[in-house]
Each structure stands twice: as structure tokens, then as C-alpha cells.
Design a protein around this motif. Structure first.
Motif, PDB file in Angstrom:
ATOM      1  N   LEU A  22       5.913  -1.254 -14.286  1.00  0.00           N
ATOM      2  CA  LEU A  22       5.506  -0.452 -13.132  1.00  0.00           C
ATOM      3  C   LEU A  22       4.577  -1.248 -12.219  1.00  0.00           C
ATOM      4  CD1 LEU A  22       4.900   3.033 -14.776  1.00  0.00           C
ATOM      5  CD2 LEU A  22       6.684   2.454 -13.113  1.00  0.00           C
ATOM      6  N   LYS A  23       3.670  -2.003 -12.821  1.00  0.00           N
ATOM      7  CA  LYS A  23       2.767  -2.833 -12.029  1.00  0.00           C
ATOM      8  C   LYS A  23       3.559  -3.860 -11.224  1.00  0.00           C
ATOM      9  CE  LYS A  23      -0.955  -6.213 -12.293  1.00  0.00           C
ATOM     10  NZ  LYS A  23      -1.835  -7.027 -13.168  1.00  0.00           N
ATOM     11  N   SER A  24       4.513  -4.506 -11.875  1.00  0.00           N
ATOM     12  CA  SER A  24       5.331  -5.514 -11.189  1.00  0.00           C
ATOM     13  C   SER A  24       6.086  -4.905 -10.011  1.00  0.00           C
ATOM     14  CB  SER A  24       6.326  -6.149 -12.170  1.00  0.00           C
ATOM     15  OG  SER A  24       5.651  -6.843 -13.189  1.00  0.00           O
ATOM     16  N   PHE A  25       6.604  -3.700 -10.217  1.00  0.00           N
ATOM     17  CA  PHE A  25       7.363  -3.050  -9.148  1.00  0.00           C
ATOM     18  C   PHE A  25       6.453  -2.645  -7.995  1.00  0.00           C
ATOM     19  CE2 PHE A  25       8.858   0.922  -7.187  1.00  0.00           C
ATOM     20  CZ  PHE A  25      10.018   0.441  -6.579  1.00  0.00           C
ATOM     21  N   THR A  26       5.327  -1.997  -8.297  1.00  0.00           N
ATOM     22  CA  THR A  26       4.468  -1.475  -7.237  1.00  0.00           C
ATOM     23  C   THR A  26       3.786  -2.582  -6.438  1.00  0.00           C
ATOM     24  OG1 THR A  26       2.615  -1.223  -8.784  1.00  0.00           O
ATOM     25  CG2 THR A  26       4.029   0.705  -8.407  1.00  0.00           C
ATOM     26  N   THR A  27       3.667  -3.778  -7.013  1.00  0.00           N
ATOM     27  CA  THR A  27       3.051  -4.888  -6.286  1.00  0.00           C
ATOM     28  C   THR A  27       4.074  -5.736  -5.538  1.00  0.00           C
ATOM     29  OG1 THR A  27       3.092  -6.248  -8.289  1.00  0.00           O
ATOM     30  CG2 THR A  27       1.070  -5.038  -7.841  1.00  0.00           C
ATOM     31  N   SER A  28       5.352  -5.423  -5.679  1.00  0.00           N
ATOM     32  CA  SER A  28       6.398  -6.205  -5.021  1.00  0.00           C
ATOM     33  C   SER A  28       6.871  -5.531  -3.736  1.00  0.00           C
ATOM     34  CB  SER A  28       7.594  -6.392  -5.955  1.00  0.00           C
ATOM     35  OG  SER A  28       8.339  -5.182  -6.057  1.00  0.00           O
TER      36      SER A  28
END
Length: 260
Positions: A22-28
Motif C-alpha cells: 500500500l505504501k508503494s502504491f500511494t507514493t507512486s
């Protein structure tokens, strides 16, 4: 449905693998199409944002947005303590002699939150304030009083959510979440600013290491879900100036030392 989905994005989950994803997605940049719906669902005041919506290239960039200069009026009275965040005052009261107090149906010892009895001792019989920041809030934190930073340390290895569900189901979330504690020496005694991070990721960002603390100045932000606790050293002339469960904003007085 959208609100539930967004809460997962900004508060993460109890699983470290899914939290990382989720972190990877929301920061991309893949999350940029969600910025406008996020703003709509949470009724974000776009007029006070530093930049227009199209400037934010990811959901997290929007979540950590800054405000236009001057959008928060800082009460500059030397004897008032201001709210360090925009949020809801979800807990407040005097810390009793046994160092326990009730927060969301859980009893917490002061030494558990601060790490040791020695760290907790200055705040015995003092006051506490708990501020919950929802996904709709501005997520930077500011100094509530002018003073000198005398210590800063991190605690906690296991994380639980800091939203209401986590407070009900987590095992003492305030004492086990990753948290960063800043202690400030003020003209009225010590104050501890406890930043409680989100799940499984380091979500507390500090702007600088300066020891000078200026009332109203921002000194960091949360990347994901968040709660701030203030502990104020006992002082005979201190009194809260706000009511429990009220919405507060940075710069608004929440307590004062009554001048004799």
C-alpha cells in the motif's frame, strides 16, 4: 466504499507485507488519479492548500500537503499552549498519582508511553491531551510552546492502528506503536510531544534537528495515519481551555497558565 478504501491507503493494515504494498502504491504516480476523489470524499478545503490538486503527483504527496502561508493564525500569548495539529481532541485530563488514565476504554500507564519511569516522572499529576488526525486533516505538526528541545527519542517495535478500531482492538496501541517523543523545556516546565505513527512503516518525518522550538513553527509531518499526545508538567496555574471531542486547528489555544 470509497471512504473505506482511502482509509486503508492512509492508515495501512495490520500486515507488514500489505502495508508495504500500500505504501508503494500511494507514493507512486499510479495513485495520482485518486487524488481528486480523495479530496471530494473527505471534503478537503482546497482553497487553503499550498498548490492546486493537479500539482500532487501521488496520493501520499497530497496527504502530506502543506498549507498556504498564513492560513493558520497562531495565538502568540506567552502564557497559552496551542494545538500542535489540526485534529479532534479525543482525550484530555489530569494524570493521576498512580500514573494511569483512561483512553478509549483502555488504561495506560505514563511510564509505558514514555518508555521508563524516569522519563515519565516529570509529568506525574500533570495534564494530557490526545489529538486524533483523520485522513481529512492537514498532517503537519507544530510546536505548541516556545522553548528548548531537551530530548528526542523513538520507541515501539510492534504497531497497531491509531484509529478508533485500533484503540478498541489493539494491545495498548499508544505504548507499542512506533512513536517519536520530543521533550521541550518551556518557561512553565517540561512538555512531551508524542507522535504516534501508522502501521509497520516509519511514517513520522522530522524537518530538522534544531534545539530551538518556536511556538507555531512546523517541525515535521506524518506520512500515514497519526495521533499526537501532549504531556504537560504539573503546574498550579495551568488549565485547559477547550472541551473534549472538539475539532481544533494548529495555533488555537488549548490550555493556558493563568497569570496571577
Amino acid at each position: 466504499m470509497k471512504r473505506t478504501l482511502f482509509k486503508y491507503f492512509v492508515e495501512l493494515t495490520g500486515n507488514p507485507v500489505s502495508s508495504s504494498l500500500l505504501k508503494s502504491f500511494t507514493t507512486s504516480r499510479l495513485s495520482q488519479p485518486l487524488v481528486r476523489p480523495f479530496s471530494t470524499v473527505y471534503h478537503i478545503n482546497e482553497e487553503e492548500m499550498e498548490y492546486p490538486l493537479h500539482h500532487y503527483k501521488s496520493l501520499q504527496a497530497f496527504f502530506t500537503r502543506q498549507l498556504q502561508e498564513g492560513r493558520r493564525q497562531i495565538d502568540d500569548s506567552p502564557n497559552t499552549m496551542i494545538s500542535p495539529v489540526d485534529g479532534v481532541l479525543s482525550g484530555m485530563g489530569q494524570i493521576d498519582a498512580s500514573q494511569t488514565f483512561l483512553i478509549k476504554d483502555h488504561q495506560y500507564r505514563l511510564d509505558e508511553i514514555m518508555g521508563t519511569d524516569k522519563q515519565a516522572s516529570p509529568y506525574k499529576d500533570g495534564f494530557y491531551f490526545i489529538f486524533y488526525l483523520s485522513p481529512s486533516h492537514y498532517h503537519h505538526f507544530h510546536y505548541p510552546m516556545t522553548g528548548e528541545l531537551i530530548s528526542r527519542y523513538a520507541l515501539g517495535g510492534v504497531s497497531y492502528p491509531v484509529n478508533n478500531l485500533g484503540l478498541r482492538l489493539g494491545q495498548s496501541p499508544f505504548s507499542t506503536n512506533h512513536r517519536l517523543i520530543s521533550e521541550v523545556q518551556t518557561p512553565y516546565g517540561k512538555m512531551a510531544i508524542v507522535k504516534v505513527g501508522a502501521l509497520n512503516v516509519n511514517s513520522i518525518q522530522i524537518l530538522n534537528a534544531s534545539k530551538e522550538c518556536v511556538k507555531g513553527n512546523a517541525f515535521g509531518h506524518f506520512s500515514f495515519g497519526s495521533t499526537v499526545i501532549l504531556f504537560v508538567e504539573n503546574h498550579p496555574d495551568f488549565t485547559p481551555t477547550v472541551h473534549l471531542n472538539t475539532e481544533v486547528k494548529v495555533g488555537q489555544p488549548v490550555g493556558e497558565w493563568i497569570q496571577q
